[in-house]
Design an enzyme around this catalytic site. Structure first.
Site, PDB file in Angstrom:
ATOM      1  N   CYS A 113       0.819  -1.224   0.000  1.00 34.87           N
ATOM      2  CA  CYS A 113       0.000   0.000   0.000  1.00 34.87           C
ATOM      3  C   CYS A 113       0.844   1.263   0.000  1.00 34.87           C
ATOM      4  O   CYS A 113       0.311   2.361  -0.139  1.00 34.87           O
ATOM      5  CB  CYS A 113      -0.940  -0.011   1.189  1.00 34.87           C
ATOM      6  SG  CYS A 113      -1.959  -1.473   1.199  1.00 34.87           S
ATOM      7  N   HIS A 254      -3.249   6.781   2.579  1.00 35.71           N
ATOM      8  CA  HIS A 254      -3.695   5.471   2.116  1.00 35.71           C
ATOM      9  C   HIS A 254      -5.019   5.150   2.807  1.00 35.71           C
ATOM     10  O   HIS A 254      -5.167   5.316   4.021  1.00 35.71           O
ATOM     11  CB  HIS A 254      -2.638   4.414   2.453  1.00 35.71           C
ATOM     12  CG  HIS A 254      -3.130   3.033   2.268  1.00 35.71           C
ATOM     13  ND1 HIS A 254      -3.787   2.635   1.128  1.00 35.71           N
ATOM     14  CD2 HIS A 254      -3.110   1.950   3.093  1.00 35.71           C
ATOM     15  CE1 HIS A 254      -4.135   1.360   1.259  1.00 35.71           C
ATOM     16  NE2 HIS A 254      -3.742   0.930   2.434  1.00 35.71           N
ATOM     17  N   ASN A 284     -10.227  -0.510   0.815  1.00 33.76           N
ATOM     18  CA  ASN A 284      -8.765  -0.410   0.719  1.00 33.76           C
ATOM     19  C   ASN A 284      -8.329  -1.015  -0.618  1.00 33.76           C
ATOM     20  O   ASN A 284      -8.364  -2.236  -0.794  1.00 33.76           O
ATOM     21  CB  ASN A 284      -8.142  -1.168   1.901  1.00 33.76           C
ATOM     22  CG  ASN A 284      -6.621  -1.188   1.857  1.00 33.76           C
ATOM     23  OD1 ASN A 284      -6.014  -0.846   0.850  1.00 33.76           O
ATOM     24  ND2 ASN A 284      -6.016  -1.608   2.953  1.00 33.76           N
TER      25      ASN A 284
END
Ligand code: ACO
Length: 328
Positions: A113, A254, A284
């Site tokens: 990520c 993020h 996500n």
């Protein structure tokens, strides 16, 4: 021409199919209420068997190149940040072919990520050293391929998508500061590990072949790590850029959990209204989450030329990083 870096275009793409919290509640023991309260997520988009990471990335890339107002043939380098390539040898070259960036060298970068942020920082080095003028960076992941759909502690979190940005060499540097960090001691908090079988090649030699195991995650540990390290990384970058929290127009984090984003903003004393969040709709999306959130905010006019953005990516590795840049 100087040796500064500007981000002059962005783009994004997500699969059509939407997996809601109610869908998940039919698959595992969870509820819309639990997921919304603990994560802020309501939907996530899931790639169908006919949608590939390369295709999504190519759509996002074309849109970023169009916004940048350049031709694909002017791209010198393509960096694809992904943990889920269509091809283990890398998917960046496939994308180069799909978008007709015939003069670009292309390679993949893996940092989960944090990938998009690491790609931005890597691109800035090639630009500042005068090697390249136009660099396409892409953050894309199709984690739905690797989620354990029976594990309620992780399957609720992830969605698929791709986001891209075009970086260009300019006179006045708009990347004001950055930092990149890793801690392999905590590597086993979040993994997508190789999990193949043994294959006897000869009497003495056994090889491994096969596939990868689904994602495993210690959610609490990742949560604690993010809430501690992300504010620290952004504070350091603000200090290096000689900026205070009041100078930051947008916090671009993020999109792992709305509670993580809120906690980071609170620690930095940045108002919640400055958080760019798309977590409700996309969940996500790993390396795609930062460019997806940026693209939406640029296209709907929230982010304007000259706005100062504090970005931070974090995730498996463990890896994390921050970058402060001026949009446009
Ligand atoms: N539905 C209902 N109950 C659940 C669910 C669910 N989906 N998942 C867990 N629970 C239960 C647990 O079993 C636990 O029950 P218990 O108290 O009886 O043991 C209870 O809910 C609380 O569980 P916690 O793990 O304490 O819940 P928490 O508030 O920490 O939220 C979460 C869990 C959402 C995973 C959170 O820890 C988090 O967001 N962590 C960060 C994860 C992350 O961001 N990972 C990706 C990083 S990015 C990358 O590199 C890919």
């Amino acid at each position: 021409m100087g040796a500064g870096i500007a981000i002059i275009g962005c783009g994004s793409a997500v699969p059509e199919a939407v997996l809601t919290n109610d869908h998940l509640a039919q698959m595992v023991d969870t509820s819309d209420e639990w997921i919304v309260t603990r994560t802020g997520m309501r939907n996530r988009h899931i790639a169908s068997p006919t949608e590939s990471l390369s295709q999504l990335s190519a759509i996002a890339a074309k849109s970023a190149i169009a916004m940048a107002g350049i031709s694909p043939t002017e791209i010198d380098l393509i960096i694809l940040a992904t943990s889920t390539p269509d091809d283990m040898f890398g998917s960046a070259c496939k994308i180069q072919g799909l978008i007709g960036a015939t003069n670009a060298v292309a390679f993949d970068l893996t940092a989960a990520c944090s990938g998009f942020l690491f790609a931005l920082i890597t691109a800035s080095q090639f630009i500042r050293t005068g090697v390249h003028k136009n660099i396409l960076i892409i953050g894309a992941d199709v984690l739905s391929r690797w989620v354990d759909w029976t594990d309620r502690t992780s399957c609720i979190l992830f969605g698929d998508g791709a986001g891209a940005a075009v970086c260009q060499r300019v006179d006045d540097d708009r990347l004001l500061s950055f930092g990149m960090y890793s801690n392999g001691i905590q590597n086993d908090s979040l993994n997508l590990n190789y999990g193949g079988d043994r294959k006897l090649l000869t009497e003495d030699i056994t090889a491994q072949y096969g596939t990868f195991n689904p994602i495993t995650m210690n959610g609490k540990e990742v949560y604690r790590f993010a809430v501690a390290k992300v504010p620290e990384a952004i504070s350091k970058a603000m200090f290096q850029a000689n900026l205070t929290a009041d100078d930051i127009d947008w916090l671009l984090l993020h999109q792992a959990n709305q509670r993580i984003m809120d906690a980071v903003a609170k620690r930095l004393k940045i108002p919640q209204s400055k958080i760019l969040s798309n977590i409700e709709e996309y969940g996500n999306t790993s390396a795609a989450s930062i460019p997806l959130a940026l693209d939406a905010a640029v296209r709907d006019g929230r982010v304007k030329p000259g706005d100062i953005i504090a970005a931070s990516g974090f995730g498996a590795g463990l890896t994390w990083g921050s970058a402060i840049f001026k949009w446009g």
